[in-house]
Structures are given as structure tokens and as C-alpha cells.
Design a protein around this motif. Structure first.
Motif, mmCIF file in Angstrom:
data_model
loop_
_atom_site.group_PDB
_atom_site.id
_atom_site.type_symbol
_atom_site.label_atom_id
_atom_site.label_comp_id
_atom_site.label_asym_id
_atom_site.label_seq_id
_atom_site.Cartn_x
_atom_site.Cartn_y
_atom_site.Cartn_z
ATOM 1 N N PRO A 33 -8.856 -0.386 -10.042
ATOM 2 C CA PRO A 33 -8.880 -1.831 -9.794
ATOM 3 C C PRO A 33 -7.484 -2.419 -9.851
ATOM 4 N N GLY A 34 -7.274 -3.442 -9.028
ATOM 5 C CA GLY A 34 -6.015 -4.166 -9.048
ATOM 6 C C GLY A 34 -4.894 -3.532 -8.271
ATOM 7 N N THR A 35 -5.157 -2.398 -7.565
ATOM 8 C CA THR A 35 -4.086 -1.717 -6.842
ATOM 9 C C THR A 35 -4.230 -1.816 -5.338
ATOM 10 N N LEU A 36 -5.249 -2.521 -4.839
ATOM 11 C CA LEU A 36 -5.536 -2.534 -3.413
ATOM 12 C C LEU A 36 -5.407 -3.935 -2.829
ATOM 13 N N PRO A 37 -5.311 -3.995 -1.478
ATOM 14 C CA PRO A 37 -5.365 -5.296 -0.839
ATOM 15 C C PRO A 37 -6.734 -5.930 -1.054
ATOM 16 N N ALA A 38 -6.967 -7.081 -0.426
ATOM 17 C CA ALA A 38 -8.249 -7.765 -0.557
ATOM 18 C C ALA A 38 -9.385 -6.814 -0.238
ATOM 19 N N LEU A 49 -7.919 -6.092 9.465
ATOM 20 C CA LEU A 49 -6.898 -5.043 9.486
ATOM 21 C C LEU A 49 -5.542 -5.740 9.547
ATOM 22 N N LYS A 50 -4.980 -5.980 8.395
ATOM 23 C CA LYS A 50 -3.779 -6.798 8.274
ATOM 24 C C LYS A 50 -2.583 -5.937 7.880
ATOM 25 N N GLU A 51 -1.471 -6.154 8.569
ATOM 26 C CA GLU A 51 -0.241 -5.434 8.265
ATOM 27 C C GLU A 51 0.138 -5.610 6.797
ATOM 28 N N VAL A 52 0.590 -4.504 6.187
ATOM 29 C CA VAL A 52 0.988 -4.527 4.783
ATOM 30 C C VAL A 52 2.476 -4.201 4.689
ATOM 31 N N VAL A 53 3.226 -5.070 4.036
ATOM 32 C CA VAL A 53 4.643 -4.842 3.774
ATOM 33 C C VAL A 53 4.906 -5.160 2.306
ATOM 34 N N GLU A 54 5.304 -4.159 1.548
ATOM 35 C CA GLU A 54 5.593 -4.349 0.124
ATOM 36 C C GLU A 54 6.895 -3.626 -0.211
ATOM 37 N N THR A 55 7.784 -4.328 -0.879
ATOM 38 C CA THR A 55 9.063 -3.745 -1.270
ATOM 39 C C THR A 55 9.366 -4.102 -2.718
ATOM 40 N N THR A 56 9.506 -3.084 -3.558
ATOM 41 C CA THR A 56 9.882 -3.272 -4.958
ATOM 42 C C THR A 56 10.942 -2.224 -5.288
ATOM 43 N N PRO A 57 11.565 -2.315 -6.463
ATOM 44 C CA PRO A 57 12.530 -1.270 -6.835
ATOM 45 C C PRO A 57 11.905 0.115 -6.948
ATOM 46 N N ILE A 63 2.328 -0.555 6.266
ATOM 47 C CA ILE A 63 1.095 -0.129 6.942
ATOM 48 C C ILE A 63 0.870 -1.053 8.131
ATOM 49 N N SER A 64 0.734 -0.490 9.307
ATOM 50 C CA SER A 64 0.596 -1.272 10.534
ATOM 51 C C SER A 64 -0.655 -0.847 11.286
ATOM 52 N N TYR A 65 -1.386 -1.833 11.803
ATOM 53 C CA TYR A 65 -2.613 -1.585 12.567
ATOM 54 C C TYR A 65 -2.394 -2.011 14.016
ATOM 55 N N ALA A 66 -1.890 -1.092 14.835
ATOM 56 C CA ALA A 66 -1.705 -1.361 16.259
ATOM 57 C C ALA A 66 -2.956 -0.901 17.001
ATOM 58 N N ALA A 86 -4.411 5.962 0.495
ATOM 59 C CA ALA A 86 -3.013 6.383 0.534
ATOM 60 C C ALA A 86 -2.150 5.450 -0.306
ATOM 61 N N ARG A 87 -2.385 4.160 -0.172
ATOM 62 C CA ARG A 87 -1.616 3.177 -0.935
ATOM 63 C C ARG A 87 -1.878 3.323 -2.427
ATOM 64 N N SER A 88 -3.145 3.483 -2.796
ATOM 65 C CA SER A 88 -3.510 3.623 -4.197
ATOM 66 C C SER A 88 -2.835 4.833 -4.820
ATOM 67 N N GLU A 89 -2.806 5.942 -4.083
ATOM 68 C CA GLU A 89 -2.199 7.150 -4.631
ATOM 69 C C GLU A 89 -0.688 6.972 -4.795
ATOM 70 N N LEU A 90 -0.051 6.311 -3.842
ATOM 71 C CA LEU A 90 1.382 6.074 -3.977
ATOM 72 C C LEU A 90 1.678 5.172 -5.179
ATOM 73 N N LEU A 91 0.899 4.108 -5.344
ATOM 74 C CA LEU A 91 1.116 3.199 -6.471
ATOM 75 C C LEU A 91 0.908 3.910 -7.801
#
Length: 274
Positions: A33-38, A49-57, A63-66, A86-91
């Protein structure tokens, strides 16, 4: 293999040398919980299907949906599930990152593109990479073939239900991959002993990765014919599946004439000659 840069705004951040990592499995479990988009909408509702752009240290995510997949909520849900996993595993991996051990931030780059958009079938490709430390980024590769009229994904096991069919497809694919391997090695003008060793090692990887099991052929793309039906299926093999990482993603087109004798009756009409 060229890494796919999902969002152009991340190009500079993603330009650093990548290192080896373990790729996330598609649709893996329920993320923390708390690691995913809406949250994804219910089965009956639309899916954004919304583009995701996140940048932290610690991490950079693009993530792009074309794709036009949002018109089929069930398909859109599968794409979101893959991206979210994929995002959850990276986080999760980024929680343990230290700047001393990994000076570069962890990175996820993923893009979805339409391969085929037709009333009877829609196919979407997912290509990208995930870097969580190591020698280079791990490839993220998946294919989704959706049947709008049945409102479901088409799987390799359902398309070709008999082992005899996979025996025939395996033989055809192996011949193409062995031929491509020989051509690549011959182009390097190696010493005979080195050439023989590479042929043996590469051939063993091909044979292992193309055993007559539908799981080995789970990723495929439809190839459209002039009559609007399918002329072939292009089977997609990620790095390490039928060759070393340096060989990148490999594909083999299997023509309808080879496939049709083994395709389940319910799907033969999708192919030219069926």
C-alpha cells in the motif's frame, strides 16, 4: 540492447551507464500500500492510462502510454497492472539504496505502444528497463494480445492447445535462431575454436529457451496481412531467454502456413487461409 527511454524529460537522467538488475515479473502479486498511482477502476469502469514521471535523489521513473488501449478497460487494466508491479518493485528496491554503494539513482523506463489496433484484435507492446544496481539495467518486455469480442487476453497456450503444435513451432523457431546465431558469429571472423565454442554455447541457450512449452512462447505479436487477417505471429524473446544479454531482444516470425494446422479451431479464422 538499446534501452527504451519512456519519457523524453528523463533523457539526461537516464543517460548514465546502467548496471545489472533483476526485472520485475508482470502482474506480480498485490503491491505494498502507498506505493502505486491512483487505484485502477473496477472491472466495469474506465481505466486511466496516465503518463508517470517521478524524479527523486533515490529513483527516476518514466512510464508512457502511447496506446489507444483505454477503450478496452480490461486490456488497460492489464497494462496498468504490469506497470504498477514494475514501479512497486523499483520503489521497494530503492528503499535499500545507499549512495555509497549505488551512486546513481535507481531507474525505471517503460513505454506501451500499439502493435495492432483492429476490431477483432488489439496488440500492445511493453518495452523498457529497470535499473536497481549491478552491471546493467534489466530489460522489461511484455506483449498483450486482446480479443475485444471475447473481452480477454489471448494466450499462447489457448491459441495452440496441443503439444504437437508447439513441437512444430519450436522446430521452426529454432532453425531461424540457429541460422541467425551462425550469421552473427561468422561476421565476427573468430578463430575456429572460439567460433565452435560460441556456436555450442549459443545453440544450447536457443534449445533451452525454445523447448516445446507454450510458456517459452508467451510473448507474441500479430503480423497483419494485406487482407486484414494475420499473415504470421512474431514471437519475442527477451535477453537471456535464447541468447546472452549482448544479443538483445530477438524475434522470429512464424508464418500462418506453419501455425494454422495447430491453431485451435476457434481462432483459425483470424489467420489468412484459415
Amino acid at each position: 540492447m538499446k534501452r527504451v527511454i519512456a519519457v523524453s524529460l528523463l533523457a539526461l537522467a537516464l543517460a548514465a551507464c546502467k548496471k545489472e538488475a533483476t526485472p520485475p515479473a508482470p502482474a506480480a502479486g498485490t503491491p505494498a500500500p502507498g506505493t502505486l498511482p491512483a487505484p485502477v477502476a473496477t472491472d466495469d469502469g474506465p481505466v486511466e492510462l496516465k503518463e508517470v514521471v517521478e524524479t527523486t535523489p533515490d529513483y527516476v521513473i518514466g512510464i508512457s502510454y502511447a496506446t489507444q488501449a483505454a477503450k478496452y478497460p480490461g486490456l488497460a487494466r492489464e497494462l496498468r497492472r504490469y506497470a504498477d508491479a514494475a514501479r512497486s518493485e523499483l520503489l521497494e528496491a530503492a528503499k535499500g539504496r545507499t549512495a555509497k554503494e549505488n551512486p546513481s539513482p535507481y531507474e525505471l523506463s517503460l513505454t506501451f505502444d500499439d502493435v495492432l489496433d483492429a476490431p477483432q484484435m488489439m496488440a500492445v507492446s511493453a518495452d523498457g528497463s529497470s535499473y536497481t544496481g549491478g552491471a546493467h539495467a534489466a530489460p522489461l518486455i511484455a506483449r498483450f494480445v486482446w480479443l475485444p469480442q471475447q473481452n480477454k487476453l489471448l494466450t499462447a497456450a489457448e491459441l495452440v492447445p496441443q503439444k504437437s503444435g508447439w513441437d512444430a513451432i519450436s522446430r521452426y523457431v529454432r532453425e531461424q535462431l540457429h541460422s541467425a546465431l551462425s550469421q552473427r558469429i561468422d561476421a565476427d571472423d573468430l578463430a575456429p575454436a572460439v567460433r565452435a565454442e560460441q556456436i555450442e554455447t549459443g545453440g544450447r541457450m536457443i534449445d533451452d529457451g525454445t523447448a516445446s512449452d507454450p510458456a517459452n512462447f508467451a510473448m507474441f505479436e500479430p503480423v497483419k496481412a494485406a487482407d486484414g487477417k494475420l499473415a504470421a505471429l512474431k514471437f519475442v524473446f527477451a535477453p537471456y531467454e535464447v541468447g546472452p544479454y549482448s544479443d538483445g531482444t530477438q524475434t522470429v516470425e512464424v508464418p500462418a502456413a506453419v501455425l494454422l494446422p495447430h491453431v485451435a479451431p476457434a481462432y483459425r479464422s483470424l489467420f489468412s487461409g484459415g
